[in-house]
Write an enzyme that holds these catalytic residues in place. Structure first.
Site, PDB file in Angstrom:
ATOM      1  N   SER A 172      -9.537   1.335   3.779  1.00 51.78           N
ATOM      2  CA  SER A 172      -8.514   2.114   2.660  1.00 51.78           C
ATOM      3  C   SER A 172      -7.828   1.294   1.958  1.00 51.78           C
ATOM      4  CB  SER A 172      -8.197   3.342   3.525  1.00 51.78           C
ATOM      5  OG  SER A 172      -7.127   2.768   4.662  1.00 51.78           O
ATOM      6  N   LYS A 185       0.711  -1.216   0.080  1.00 53.86           N
ATOM      7  CA  LYS A 185      -0.102  -0.178   0.066  1.00 53.86           C
ATOM      8  C   LYS A 185       0.847   1.394   0.037  1.00 53.86           C
ATOM      9  CE  LYS A 185      -3.911   1.954   2.632  1.00 53.86           C
ATOM     10  NZ  LYS A 185      -4.727   1.620   3.880  1.00 53.86           N
ATOM     11  N   SER A 223      -9.715  -1.154   7.660  1.00 52.39           N
ATOM     12  CA  SER A 223      -8.984  -0.909   6.147  1.00 52.39           C
ATOM     13  C   SER A 223      -8.444  -2.143   5.468  1.00 52.39           C
ATOM     14  CB  SER A 223      -8.003   0.271   6.054  1.00 52.39           C
ATOM     15  OG  SER A 223      -8.942   1.469   6.326  1.00 52.39           O
TER      16      SER A 223
END
Length: 461
Positions: A156, A80, A180
């Site tokens: 997220s 990420k 997330s």
């Protein structure tokens, strides 16, 4: 025979060891999947093709010399974009940081993967500041769900979820401060673990924030945990070193499970989500576990306090931006963190924090009579891809995190494992929650759920 992109990390390593496949071949297959799927799903912020192939060639030489760095040497991985990797910017999903400079060092989880010889394919997308459970970003655009391109990945860790489904790599790292990694896992039909706070060192550490694996299988996540949970002195909130082998399953016959079907606050649980949870509970009882329904521990005051805390935290970051940068933040985020937080008093912020602590206490107390809790991961199925949140209301942006956020603040491990699919073919996960520090137990119960669940659908091609 399975295609290369369908192989798990363990299967890739076995193929490397036997000489049946090389890390270079696996990396090229990953890059081909990225090229084929990116126009549809938009999961990648950066693709490091040349660097990845160089790392793959080095791993290939080590396997040929029978001296791999680890069981994951040469296995492709995505990370990420807010997890720092040396030489890459980390704009945390927002156009306000579109000119962010390259990072000078790897964050602890990225450093551990490099030490293990993993091939870093690139960085995955995320929404602005990681404060949306959505695939919408002012910098990256819309990340779409490979199961249905009109559906949201949630967030997220949106890019990681989409990349996992699309077969970019067997291994993906996300972050989680309110759900997330778990929310994308349930909406994308994959596995994700939110470890106990401090089990995986991060930098900089923060209350509730963790890094965790997102994979197609529990076994691959366990292999990642054996690597990324190693110590790093930069995390001043990390746990002491451990000698767990997360791949070692525990005998769970007779395990006491508290079934939490409804939080009573936030969005109502949709019927197909409830049906999947009930089926999982029945299967666990049939496997020898003791399953008992419990009432929600979460109050509206606790959830509202958490909302206010997040709004105040983000507003503090937002107002420190110069006006020109502020104007580049996703308008939904700007409105969400400002509409009332701009007027919060110090007393109101502290009252919100106290509700977060009350939620933490209640979450720990709820599991005390049991070995594990099992609940929905999300109360709803995947929603529209273009929306910033279910309902798209900036004044109520987090109505769907009631099942996930308590365990960030209580520091408990929690995982999402896919159980079944809706009538329209959308994945439905169940969440497994353990006692603080019992990450190995959560992985063991997730493994049992994988064994008991109905046949899984073929991954999208």
């Amino acid at each position: 025979m399975a295609a290369i992109h369908e192989l798990s990390a363990r299967e890739l390593a076995a193929a490397y060891a036997s000489g049946g496949l090389s890390p270079v071949e696996a990396t090229r297959a990953s890059l081909e999947r990225i090229a084929a799927w990116e126009p549809r799903v938009n999961a990648m912020y950066r693709v490091s093709e040349a660097a990845a192939l160089g790392e793959a060639r080095a791993a290939e030489a080590r396997w040929r010399a029978k001296s791999p760095l680890s069981a994951l040497d040469g296995v492709p991985v995505t990370i990420k974009e807010n997890i720092a990797t040396r030489g890459d910017p980390a704009p945390i999903g927002t156009r306000a940081n579109e000119d962010a400079p390259p990072q000078s060092a790897d964050a602890p989880p990225a450093a551990r993967l490099r030490e293990a010889g993993c091939v870093l394919l690139g960085k995955t997308t995320m929404p602005d500041y990681g404060m949306l459970s959505s695939g919408l970003s002012s910098l990256h655009g819309i990340t779409r769900n490979p199961w249905r391109l009109d559906r949201n990945t949630s967030g997220s860790s949106s890019g990681a979820g989409a990349a996992c489904v699309a077969g970019y790599a067997p291994l993906h790292l996300g972050t989680d401060i309110g759900g997330s990694v778990r929310l994308p896992a349930t909406h994308c039909g994959i596995f994700a673990l939110k470890p106990s706070l401090g089990r995986v060192p991060v930098h900089p550490p923060y209350m509730g924030r963790v890094t965790g694996p997102m994979t197609r299988t529990l076994d691959d996540a366990a292999l990642v945990m054996n690597v990324i949970s190693r110590p790093d002195a930069r995390d001043f909130m990390s746990l002491p070193p451990h000698d767990n082998d997360f791949c070692q399953a525990r005998d769970l016959k007779g395990a006491r499970i508290g079934l939490l079907p409804d939080m009573g606050v936030g969005l109502h649980v949709q019927p197909e989500v409830r049906a999947a949870l009930d089926a999982a509970a029945k299967a666990l009882a049939g496997a020898g576990c003791s399953v008992e329904s419990i009432r929600s521990f979460l109050t509206e005051e606790m959830l509202e306090g958490t909302r206010r805390f997040f709004e105040a935290r983000s507003h503090n970051d937002f107002v420190q931006l110069p006006p020109a940068r502020r104007a580049k933040v996703l308008p939904f985020i700007a409105e969400w963190c400002s509409w009332r937080a701009a007027r919060f008093s110090g007393q109101e912020v502290m009252q919100a924090y106290q509700q977060v602590m009350a939620m933490r206490e209640a979450a720990v107390a709820a599991i005390a009579p049991y070995d594990f809790l099992v609940s929905p991961t999300s109360p709803i199925l995947a929603y529209e891809a273009e929306l910033a949140a279910p309902g798209n209301d900036a004044h109520d942006a987090l109505p769907h995190i009631a099942f996930t956020v308590p365990y960030n603040m209580s520091e408990q491990p929690a995982a999402s494992v896919n159980w079944s699919y809706s009538a329209e073919g959308l994945p439905i996960g169940v969440q497994i929650i353990g006692h603080r520090f019992d990450d190995a137990g959560v992985l063991s119960l997730a493994g049992l759920v994988e064994q008991l669940r109905p046949p899984q659908r073929a991954w999208p091609e």
